[in-house]
Write an enzyme that holds these catalytic residues in place. Sequence first.
Site, PDB file in Angstrom:
ATOM      1  N   HIS A   1       0.572  -1.393   0.159  1.00 26.15           N
ATOM      2  CA  HIS A   1       0.555  -0.063   0.347  1.00 26.15           C
ATOM      3  C   HIS A   1       1.110   0.910  -0.532  1.00 26.15           C
ATOM      4  CE1 HIS A   1      -2.490   3.051   2.322  1.00 26.15           C
ATOM      5  NE2 HIS A   1      -3.710   2.936   1.146  1.00 26.15           N
TER       6      HIS A   1
ATOM      7  N   CYS B   1      -1.224   4.881 -25.488  1.00 23.53           N
ATOM      8  CA  CYS B   1      -1.357   6.483 -24.766  1.00 23.53           C
ATOM      9  C   CYS B   1      -1.787   6.002 -23.206  1.00 23.53           C
ATOM     10  CB  CYS B   1      -2.509   7.006 -24.650  1.00 23.53           C
ATOM     11  SG  CYS B   1      -3.890   6.812 -24.792  1.00 23.53           S
TER      12      CYS B   1
ATOM     13  N   GLU C   1      -8.425  -0.154 -26.694  1.00 24.77           N
ATOM     14  CA  GLU C   1      -8.443  -0.423 -26.073  1.00 24.77           C
ATOM     15  C   GLU C   1      -9.431  -2.101 -25.366  1.00 24.77           C
ATOM     16  OE1 GLU C   1      -9.744   2.761 -22.720  1.00 24.77           O
ATOM     17  OE2 GLU C   1     -10.885   3.478 -25.113  1.00 24.77           O
TER      18      GLU C   1
ATOM     19  N   ARG D   1      -9.057  13.221 -26.103  1.00 25.88           N
ATOM     20  CA  ARG D   1     -10.043  12.462 -26.128  1.00 25.88           C
ATOM     21  C   ARG D   1     -11.452  13.257 -25.834  1.00 25.88           C
ATOM     22  NH1 ARG D   1      -8.887   7.159 -21.454  1.00 25.88           N
ATOM     23  NH2 ARG D   1      -9.327   9.780 -20.704  1.00 25.88           N
TER      24      ARG D   1
ATOM     25  N   ASN E   1      -4.114   0.367 -20.460  1.00 22.23           N
ATOM     26  CA  ASN E   1      -4.829   0.144 -18.979  1.00 22.23           C
ATOM     27  C   ASN E   1      -5.518  -0.226 -19.534  1.00 22.23           C
ATOM     28  OD1 ASN E   1      -2.936   2.138 -18.533  1.00 22.23           O
ATOM     29  ND2 ASN E   1      -3.903   3.557 -17.548  1.00 22.23           N
TER      30      ASN E   1
END
Lengths: 792, 792
Positions: free
Chosen positions: B352, B736, B650, B515, B673
Amino acid sequence: MDTILNLGLNDISVEALAKKSGNPRFAYDSYRRLIQMFGDVVLDIPKNEFEHIFDEAKKKHGAKQDTELTPAALKEVIVAYKKLVLHHTGAEFPQDPDRQLTMARDAVFRSWNNERAKTYRRLNHIDDWLGTAVNVQAMVYGNLNETSGTGVGFTRNPANGEKEFYGEFLMNAQGEDVVAGIRTPVPISELQKQMPHVYGQLRDLTSRLEKHYRDMQDFEFTIQDGRLYMLQTRNAKRTGLAAVRIAIDMVRENLITIDEAVLRVEPNQIFDFLVPRLDEKGTVEVLAKGLPASPGAAVGQIVFTAAEAVKVHEKGTYKSIILVRAETSPEDIAGMNVASGILTSRGGMTSHAALVTRGMGKCCVAGAGDVTIDDKKKEMRVKGKVFHEGDWLSLDGTTGRIINGRLNTLPVNPDNPDLIQFMSWVDERRKLRVLANADIPRDAKQAQAFGAEGIGLCRTEHMFFAEDRLPHMQAMILAKTEEERRAALHHLLPMQRADFQGLLKVMGSYPVVIRLLDPPLHEFLPKREDLLVQIAKLESTKPHSPKLKELHRILERVEELHELNPMLALRGCRLGITYPEITEMQAHAIFEAAVTVKKSGSDPHLEIMIPLTTGPEEFKAQAAIIHGVAHDVFIKKGLSVEYKVGTMIELPRACIVADKIAADAEFFSFGTNDLTQTTFGISRDDCNKFLPAYLQQGIFKQDPFAVLDQEGVGTLIKMATNKGRSARRDLEVGICGEHGGEPESVKFCHRAGLDYVSCSPYRLLTARLAAAQAAIEEQKIFNPDLRTGNSK
Amino acid sequence: MDTILNLGLNDISVEALAKKSGNPRFAYDSYRRLIQMFGDVVLDIPKNEFEHIFDEAKKKHGAKQDTELTPAALKEVIVAYKKLVLHHTGAEFPQDPDRQLTMARDAVFRSWNNERAKTYRRLNHIDDWLGTAVNVQAMVYGNLNETSGTGVGFTRNPANGEKEFYGEFLMNAQGEDVVAGIRTPVPISELQKQMPHVYGQLRDLTSRLEKHYRDMQDFEFTIQDGRLYMLQTRNAKRTGLAAVRIAIDMVRENLITIDEAVLRVEPNQIFDFLVPRLDEKGTVEVLAKGLPASPGAAVGQIVFTAAEAVKVHEKGTYKSIILVRAETSPEDIAGMNVASGILTSRGGMTSHAALVTRGMGKCCVAGAGDVTIDDKKKEMRVKGKVFHEGDWLSLDGTTGRIINGRLNTLPVNPDNPDLIQFMSWVDERRKLRVLANADIPRDAKQAQAFGAEGIGLCRTEHMFFAEDRLPHMQAMILAKTEEERRAALHHLLPMQRADFQGLLKVMGSYPVVIRLLDPPLHEFLPKREDLLVQIAKLESTKPHSPKLKELHRILERVEELHELNPMLALRGCRLGITYPEITEMQAHAIFEAAVTVKKSGSDPHLEIMIPLTTGPEEFKAQAAIIHGVAHDVFIKKGLSVEYKVGTMIELPRACIVADKIAADAEFFSFGTNDLTQTTFGISRDDCNKFLPAYLQQGIFKQDPFAVLDQEGVGTLIKMATNKGRSARRDLEVGICGEHGGEPESVKFCHRAGLDYVSCSPYRLLTARLAAAQAAIEEQKIFNPDLRTGNSK
């Protein structure tokens, strides 16, 4: 399809027609029909405004039937109609016949893109780019006189398939009179009495048409002055029951081959054999038609709110309830749950009502536009009739028909001899094996009755939700240490063992694929927001309540387990890797059960499935635990059982590295629900927020959770199958997502070379039929004689 | 690497050694060292139990230094050590030298698989299957007498790279004495005074070694009775600052080529130029070393709880705070936020503390096992020293060092001439363009300073969270009709336009990829559970509060928008398709801004990016809106601006149908991601529940959100790039996601043939360097001369 009759009439030609026919009433009636249809279809003037004028005229002149209006009265109607046209369009009703024709032609072409047509194509998976045609026919007049008329019919009974001449007609009428329901049509058998010659001609013609097209025909005809004209013939729509019966009969009549018979039944229609249906003996008054949102039949008394439904159900006022709503929302669930059937006036095939009822296996007719519902007044209006709470209604969710009054329902009969005959042809042809998704012995037995050749998916978590097990499951989850967790698992072990024993016993030597624990753990705990609210209330009212401490303890763990995207979080084999003792316990339960069943003389065929793998490492780690436990149990019990260890393929990554996974995994089973979710990045639970817009705009042709996306998800399935078999030639490959019971998806599985599909028991007949059709269609491609239908 | 010195000694040979050396103290000291090291490394006896016996003996005999213990005292220690061995292992300390050797050899091999080694390999991406070797060397004794000694050194300064001979040594000692920190070693310059001949030999030898290996060396040596022995030499570890300086110097010294110089610096190390660092002039007392969890430096006064940190920060008691915790948890966030640096005694690189501080850009040393923290007593113990609240500590998050006292920190200097020289070499070599993710003009300027060649990702939603905009955004979301929604959007339009104007102005003619709105709408509304709790409390206490009605109204919409898996729900282009007016507004803002900027003399290079497409249909629908708005704006303003419309790739499905998307899309930008999330079916926000177990067990070699998964996600990227370019030869392709700033991932992008990577401004140097290295490595493959390093 839009039709415009009487085209070409105008202020001048109508007089000529009156003179030539010697029947001015007929001529003016035809002209006013033209203006009305043209106004509706071409000029977009609301139909009911014409109807209102016409009704007023009938009232004024005391005419009960349309045919009672005098030529003078009809002339008044024509004047009023033309005014209406001028008012709406700012232009006179066109008098030039050429212009009428051009405008009508354009309107028909335009209609291809209206909302109704789009929705129809979407529901029936018809390509938007096909386009439509315009057909121009010479007029014959069914409304010329009392020896004229018009009618529709079928060469066989479209409801049950019996070989009987079936249809209805009206004398002195035009086509739309039969359909619109203003005058009640007469059964076609009457025609035999009234005009035996015409009737004979009609029977002869239509049976020749049936032989020519080698399929049951749905035809339209008009009689002008005693002479028969055929307007249209086409292959008829029919129920599943009828489709099977007709296919069998036509094989016996040497009209079609068995292969063709198998292709003639829509796989989804076979579902009709598995749901109750209406007993349609005697007269049936169809009030309106909505969308066939969820199949089956329901007969009951109507109620207008969900709350009222629950109340009358609890009181037992009505034994069977039809819940009638403009549309349903999540608050209506309780009411929907106690109702026998649901009727809505708005919403489509993916509306809330449609989705929920299909999930409940409950009959639903949705989006019945002709029905007006006022839940304040507790009134339902349809075709001028008014219904109140407690009135009887019969719904046919298979066809979307709403029928007045109380019909009987016919029970399900899986031993139907037609069905047995038909399915035997199906099974001789299909190459895909068909398995069932079932978790408990009762479902497994049901599945066997519907022809399952094994269990393709047993979801072990479903066993944990039982009331006597949930506390142990919760204790396991709330455990802070491995020891505490093992203690709780120890309680669950004998229960799981008993479950598996039951299932393996029922399935004999059929394969049983058992999936290890899959869902996120928090599904077994109280809901976070419920706890928060409970605590907030207690803290405000009884801050010293001893219950608070316990609630806080549970909340703490719930918060720890809380996930932002549970679909993408701690579930599947991630559970077994994080807490290997869970996998150990499940493996123990499975192998101990298998050994016990084998000792009792059975020959269990066991396949253990690891869910949600992303690559070979997870598989290896979990398989090692399973093999270890198997070894221990077999030694301890002195008996070993054959088993396979394989994996769900339900993530894009697993498809990409399938060859590496197959180096160790003995079988693949595609979990297409999850695979669709991750390939599209769309959660099935959340897509209702935008899927309607996507379908509406044609961005998605189909709901990818209902029909497998062959281009995207299908590519991954083919990739994984090929890669997997490149590493292990005899890799067993199947599918166990809900697509396993959807016809197009099953056919895809056949083409992709899968070994089996697994689906819910009630989809088994559909899957078997689709598999057979895929095999026949494939043969056709490789055998041109079959392709052109010349094989007979 | 484990070392066992003095191997071969036993009860008999120790006497011979005493006799032969004439120094019994030395002989017994060597024997007790053997038992201690052998006990620790081979027999797994806790080191501190030996240390305790040794410390007691020193106390008993009043010895301050180890060397002050008499032979008799050492013999007592040996007896006690042997008892300890017997107690722990149930067997005597092995007397047979062969057996000692065999056992020691096996222990070293075994050590490959201990947790420490596994963790080290994991952090440094070293393959588990490489294995280790055992080296057996003849002993020389640095503890023989006062003309003996041992030391370690570097041929250059490993902290700043200066060309200076650097190291430390101890006379009359063995290797571990230097490292263990019990006796304080002496700077190597002292050796020149004490033993000038040996010093000269050492300098000569090590500079020959550096020339031979063509890299800075880290060496160990021992002096026995005035004679120098080299024990080990290897390429030295160094900071990023030193790496760059040394690479430049070695090019100037003609030791290496410029290509080699570029390859010599770890791309992640270049980050050292962008964070503050400790000024290490003067003596630096390293207390312990933990994991370099988050780079940079922090100097401050220690505090033991997050609450205390917040308190002293608010009061202004300490200007700079070091928060010291056993480990951190989400409750500590507030305290971490006010601290300058974080030190934890437990947890690894993905703990963490590590994750949060890296996100905060704050220095952190984690998992410092030698540090004991007692937050009750408010005490920290390390190497026998005790620290209390308010004591000064200096942390080096780049190396993981914990340093006693208050050092100065050196500010960031991006104009460092070494850096400028080095990056010019880098930029001459790389082929990938490097862009930055930036949303506001300030970040864009920063990015340009770090070499960004454009903005690769401007996230328009970040603009909506601003205080003056949120109410309009909320109004837009709460709107019930399109009209209400348009009214709210109308308020947002001028604000967005101003944002884009600012950004386009700063970036001049560099490309700016904007975007469209991406995140789920509920992110802009109050949290559901907060509302539920607020309502529950109010209803219990003030049931007639007028606020309740408003809260219920908001809750209703929040419930409507509530999603079970927001990552997979209504976001990305799904927003623009469901509410096209949002896309319209954003397109208006973008084009109006671009026209204004162009009118002011600039030449904006605009690229509009549609997020989260699953196929060509979504792209077409959104692009049509954008082109329509562009047309309108250009006509209205009398000026047009060049622009491209492209899409984020994506989702796995987008990769599969990339050729169809590229038929319309002018560029692709991989959002790795999300692509990683969906390819793995793992939510980045939730993976902390199982990722530690996955890394621990070696199931994942790396966190796929930190380092791009080349096998799975990478395959999809290559597939999409190839398919996309097959449909559009000049398709511009970039990435990106956060992987755009991770060296291995950047190198992958080079090999996959991408045009650019886009990353956060602070990762730009790293990305540029990695891109250059990829280009050089590729050349090597095609040019064998380069491969063997013979090019010089």
